[in-house]
Design a protein around this motif. Structure first.
Motif, PDB file in Angstrom:
ATOM      1  N   GLN A   1       0.639  -1.096   0.229  1.00  0.00           N
ATOM      2  CA  GLN A   1      -0.039   0.042  -0.146  1.00  0.00           C
ATOM      3  C   GLN A   1       0.842   1.244  -0.096  1.00  0.00           C
ATOM      4  O   GLN A   1       0.615   2.106  -0.765  1.00  0.00           O
ATOM      5  CB  GLN A   1      -0.843   0.013   1.295  1.00  0.00           C
ATOM      6  N   ASP A   2       2.055   1.192   0.612  1.00  0.00           N
ATOM      7  CA  ASP A   2       3.090   2.499   0.755  1.00  0.00           C
ATOM      8  C   ASP A   2       3.445   2.612  -0.727  1.00  0.00           C
ATOM      9  O   ASP A   2       3.712   3.742  -1.173  1.00  0.00           O
ATOM     10  CB  ASP A   2       4.045   2.227   1.790  1.00  0.00           C
ATOM     11  N   GLN A   3       3.813   1.588  -1.351  1.00  0.00           N
ATOM     12  CA  GLN A   3       4.271   1.922  -2.818  1.00  0.00           C
ATOM     13  C   GLN A   3       3.190   2.435  -3.679  1.00  0.00           C
ATOM     14  O   GLN A   3       3.535   3.320  -4.379  1.00  0.00           O
ATOM     15  CB  GLN A   3       4.836   0.419  -3.275  1.00  0.00           C
ATOM     16  N   ILE A   4       1.863   1.880  -3.411  1.00  0.00           N
ATOM     17  CA  ILE A   4       0.830   2.566  -4.578  1.00  0.00           C
ATOM     18  C   ILE A   4       0.760   3.845  -3.907  1.00  0.00           C
ATOM     19  O   ILE A   4       0.469   4.834  -5.073  1.00  0.00           O
ATOM     20  CB  ILE A   4      -0.280   1.697  -4.150  1.00  0.00           C
ATOM     21  N   ASP A   5       0.664   4.408  -2.924  1.00  0.00           N
ATOM     22  CA  ASP A   5       0.480   5.848  -2.436  1.00  0.00           C
ATOM     23  C   ASP A   5       1.644   6.802  -2.745  1.00  0.00           C
ATOM     24  O   ASP A   5       1.169   7.716  -3.136  1.00  0.00           O
ATOM     25  CB  ASP A   5       0.471   5.683  -0.976  1.00  0.00           C
ATOM     26  N   SER A   6       2.681   6.213  -3.000  1.00  0.00           N
ATOM     27  CA  SER A   6       3.707   6.895  -3.516  1.00  0.00           C
ATOM     28  C   SER A   6       4.129   6.854  -4.927  1.00  0.00           C
ATOM     29  O   SER A   6       4.863   7.547  -5.434  1.00  0.00           O
ATOM     30  CB  SER A   6       5.163   6.406  -3.125  1.00  0.00           C
ATOM     31  N   LEU A   7       3.066   6.447  -5.499  1.00  0.00           N
ATOM     32  CA  LEU A   7       3.252   6.355  -7.098  1.00  0.00           C
ATOM     33  C   LEU A   7       3.060   7.733  -8.041  1.00  0.00           C
ATOM     34  O   LEU A   7       3.709   8.032  -8.948  1.00  0.00           O
ATOM     35  CB  LEU A   7       2.190   5.362  -7.718  1.00  0.00           C
ATOM     36  N   SER A   8       2.233   8.569  -7.304  1.00  0.00           N
ATOM     37  CA  SER A   8       2.138   9.938  -7.744  1.00  0.00           C
ATOM     38  C   SER A   8       3.681  10.630  -7.687  1.00  0.00           C
ATOM     39  O   SER A   8       3.676  11.528  -8.526  1.00  0.00           O
ATOM     40  CB  SER A   8       1.185  10.866  -6.805  1.00  0.00           C
TER      41      SER A   8
ATOM     42  N   LYS B   1       6.479   8.972  -8.667  1.00  0.00           N
ATOM     43  CA  LYS B   1       7.395   8.285  -9.243  1.00  0.00           C
ATOM     44  C   LYS B   1       7.846   8.962 -10.518  1.00  0.00           C
ATOM     45  O   LYS B   1       6.766   9.357 -11.191  1.00  0.00           O
ATOM     46  CB  LYS B   1       6.816   6.796  -9.306  1.00  0.00           C
ATOM     47  N   PRO B   2       8.924   9.284 -10.968  1.00  0.00           N
ATOM     48  CA  PRO B   2       9.126   9.786 -12.342  1.00  0.00           C
ATOM     49  C   PRO B   2       8.850   8.909 -13.496  1.00  0.00           C
ATOM     50  O   PRO B   2       8.739   7.969 -13.261  1.00  0.00           O
ATOM     51  CB  PRO B   2      10.714   9.856 -12.187  1.00  0.00           C
ATOM     52  N   ASP B   3       8.460   9.482 -14.486  1.00  0.00           N
ATOM     53  CA  ASP B   3       7.940   8.903 -15.774  1.00  0.00           C
ATOM     54  C   ASP B   3       8.945   7.891 -16.195  1.00  0.00           C
ATOM     55  O   ASP B   3       8.798   6.865 -16.615  1.00  0.00           O
ATOM     56  CB  ASP B   3       7.396   9.723 -16.602  1.00  0.00           C
ATOM     57  N   GLU B   4      10.253   8.314 -15.935  1.00  0.00           N
ATOM     58  CA  GLU B   4      11.394   7.491 -16.539  1.00  0.00           C
ATOM     59  C   GLU B   4      11.782   6.275 -15.639  1.00  0.00           C
ATOM     60  O   GLU B   4      12.522   5.414 -16.030  1.00  0.00           O
ATOM     61  CB  GLU B   4      12.698   8.445 -16.926  1.00  0.00           C
ATOM     62  N   ALA B   5      11.257   6.424 -14.416  1.00  0.00           N
ATOM     63  CA  ALA B   5      11.470   5.118 -13.647  1.00  0.00           C
ATOM     64  C   ALA B   5      10.686   3.938 -13.930  1.00  0.00           C
ATOM     65  O   ALA B   5       9.407   3.866 -14.117  1.00  0.00           O
ATOM     66  CB  ALA B   5      11.384   5.298 -12.068  1.00  0.00           C
ATOM     67  N   LEU B   6      11.303   2.826 -14.804  1.00  0.00           N
ATOM     68  CA  LEU B   6      10.652   1.788 -15.064  1.00  0.00           C
ATOM     69  C   LEU B   6      10.637   0.506 -14.400  1.00  0.00           C
ATOM     70  O   LEU B   6       9.464  -0.400 -14.556  1.00  0.00           O
ATOM     71  CB  LEU B   6      11.367   1.217 -16.414  1.00  0.00           C
TER      72      LEU B   6
END
Length: 556
Positions: free
Chosen positions: A188-195, A197-202
């Protein structure tokens, strides 16, 4: 084997008797004005064989030992299960006794097993989606990781597309996509921090679900993996399990919470303390055993755990039990299922008592029946005493017949009458009938003078004197005083007449024993005996109708 032991015991006791004879053949000088003469002569091997003058034992042929009045000696007639020794013989044989006590039964159980990890803290990390491993952080077997730390970076087009959709959606669609991302392995923490996340991070990080040690490492950087493929195994080694096998006979001792000390060859000199936390309720059919688990703390020392995974180890389980009646293990003589002890009846007199034993401790044995707290049992020298008792049983019939043949008809008649009187007195008290007891104990019924002439050849002077005193023991005012008088009479009567049990020419009589006479007769010993003819069922004269079944017959 038993024959050899009997011969050995006989030799030892014979040596003791000969030593005694040698040291007493020449009496010590008497004090001025006092002639130091033997009280009587007695066989060291068969104490009931006595004479007023020197001679040899009619059974074994040994020289009779002089017994002096200044030496304490229990001269009571020995039954087949009773052995009587002089005080010197007791010292030579090294007889030692202890009291049966009510106390905790302690035992140390030596066990062996294996140290394993806590299976509740062992995790397998698998791939949730197809992808490629671009970077490994936990890149070797045995790496220490903490909960939430990255294990690897995974590139997955499917997972990346779902993340971009999540950032672009709102409302219910966004919530549904978040649920889908959870199903793909993101926290859930990873999902909350998606906003953020840089676009170039794959790549997406695969995180450790718990702190522990990487025990399996199945991937490398650049490797493509499929959904469901095993990536890592992590075990938390901060608490280890020591598991051992407990056999069926040990299970009654083991319980949750008992302390266990564990040692392992990999840590010489180190003891690890733990407690039993689980006992498997399933017993293995083949080995008749169950697994037992002990939890051990395993802290980090200099960056590594002291206890390694899958070590062989030994343990000592400190077993104990609730308070039970116990005697030392050395007091028990066991042949097959039967177990006996020897009870001290007085100075130098020991009688065999069958017992039922329970659990065995390191130094003590649980007694389920046959003894009471305070009974003195022989712990050293009991094997020698048992060998003598075996000889007594072998020779007892011939001794009894010899006693019977030595009596004339009138003496036998007086003994038969006395047995009937003793039985009538016991029956009257068992029925709480004071009048019947007083009638049975009248001087005309007792005929003690005739009895004295009959039994003086094999009874002790003390017991004969007690019987003679009983000329005046009739006319009790109540049952309490009657039972006090009867106890003294009965102890002397059973000692006098015991050699005549199962002897031809006399009534079939039994000797019964009550284990709690002291509760009926104040100041008395715990055990008391009485004579009872075979035609009458057991009835306790010391408790009467209140406890008619309290007591047991003493085997010849």
């Amino acid at each position: 084997m038993k024959t050899f032991i009997t011969i050995l015991i006989t030799a030892v006791l014979a040596a003791a008797g000969m030593w005694l004879f040698t040291n007493r053949s020449t009496p010590a000088p008497a004090s001025a004005g006092t002639e130091h003469k033997p009280h009587h002569y007695q066989c060291a091997m068969h104490p009931w064989i006595r004479s007023d003058k020197p001679g040899r034992c009619t059974i074994c042929g040994m020289e009779l030992t002089p017994i002096f009045t200044n030496e304490p000696n229990n001269e009571s007639a020995a039954s087949a299960n009773m052995v009587t020794l002089t005080q010197t013989q007791v010292r030579v044989v090294g007889v030692q006794t202890v009291e049966a006590k009510t106390q905790a039964l302690v035992r140390s159980l030596q066990v062996a097993g294996m140290i394993d990890d806590d299976e509740r803290r062992h995790r397998i990390i698998s791939a949730y989606v197809d992808g490629r491993v671009d970077k490994l952080f936990a890149n070797h077997h045995g790496a220490e990781v903490v909960e939430g730390a990255p294990l690897a970076d995974l590139y997955s087009p499917e997972l990346l597309q779902a993340q971009r959709e999540y950032r672009n959606l709102t409302g219910e669609l966004r919530a549904n996509t978040a649920l889908r991302l959870r199903q793909m392995g993101m926290t859930q923490d990873q999902i909350d921090s998606l906003s953020d996340k840089p676009d170039e991070a794959l790549e997406t990080e695969i995180l450790a679900p718990l702190s522990g040690t990487v025990v399996e490492h199945n991937i490398y950087e650049g490797q493509y993996v499929k959904a469901g493929e095993k990536l890592f195994a992590i075990a938390d080694f901060s608490v280890m399990w020591f598991q051992f096998i407990a056999y069926e006979q040990d299970l009654p001792w083991i319980r949750i919470g008992q302390p266990v000390t564990v040692t392992t060859p990999s840590k010489p000199g180190r003891n690890f303390a733990g407690k039993i936390t689980f006992i498997d309720p399933n017993v293995d059919d083949a080995t008749r055993s169950a697994k037992v688990r002990v939890e051990l703390a395993n802290p980090l020392v200099d960056g590594h755990r002291e206890l390694l995974h899958r070590l062989y180890a030994d343990g000592v389980v400190q077993l104990d039990s609730p308070v039970v009646l116990t005697v030392p293990r050395s007091a028990i003589i066991q042949t097959g299922q039967a177990a006996v002890v020897y009870l001290e009846q007085g100075a130098g007199s020991y009688v065999q008592a069958p017992v039922t034993i329970g659990r065995r401790g390191d130094a003590l044995v649980e007694i389920l029946s046959g003894l009471q707290a305070g009974d003195k049992v022989v712990t050293n020298g009991n094997l020698l005493i048992d060998g003598q008792a075996e000889l007594n049983r072998s020779f007892a019939p011939s001794v009894r017949e010899a006693i019977s043949e030595s009596l004339i008809d009138s003496q036998k008649s007086s003994v038969r009458d006395f047995i009937q009187v003793a039985d009538a007195m016991a029956a009257a008290l068992a029925a709480d009938d004071l009048d019947a007891f007083n009638k049975a104990s009248e001087p005309a019924m007792m005929k003690t003078s005739a009895l004295t002439q009959a039994v003086e050849k094999f009874a002790t002077k003390e017991n004969i004197a007690t019987l003679n005193e009983l000329r005046h023991f009739h006319g009790s005012e109540n049952l309490e005083t009657a039972r006090v008088a009867f106890l003294k009479f009965s102890l002397a009567a059973t000692a006098v007449l015991e050699p005549l049990r199962s002897t031809k020419g006399f009534p079939e009589m039994a000797i019964w024993e009550c284990p709690m006479v002291d509760q009926a007769v104040p100041g008395a010993a715990k055990k008391g005996r009485w004579i009872q003819t075979k035609g009458r069922s057991g009835a306790n004269p010391f408790f009467g109708k209140a406890m008619p079944d309290c007591g047991k017959e003493i085997n010849p």
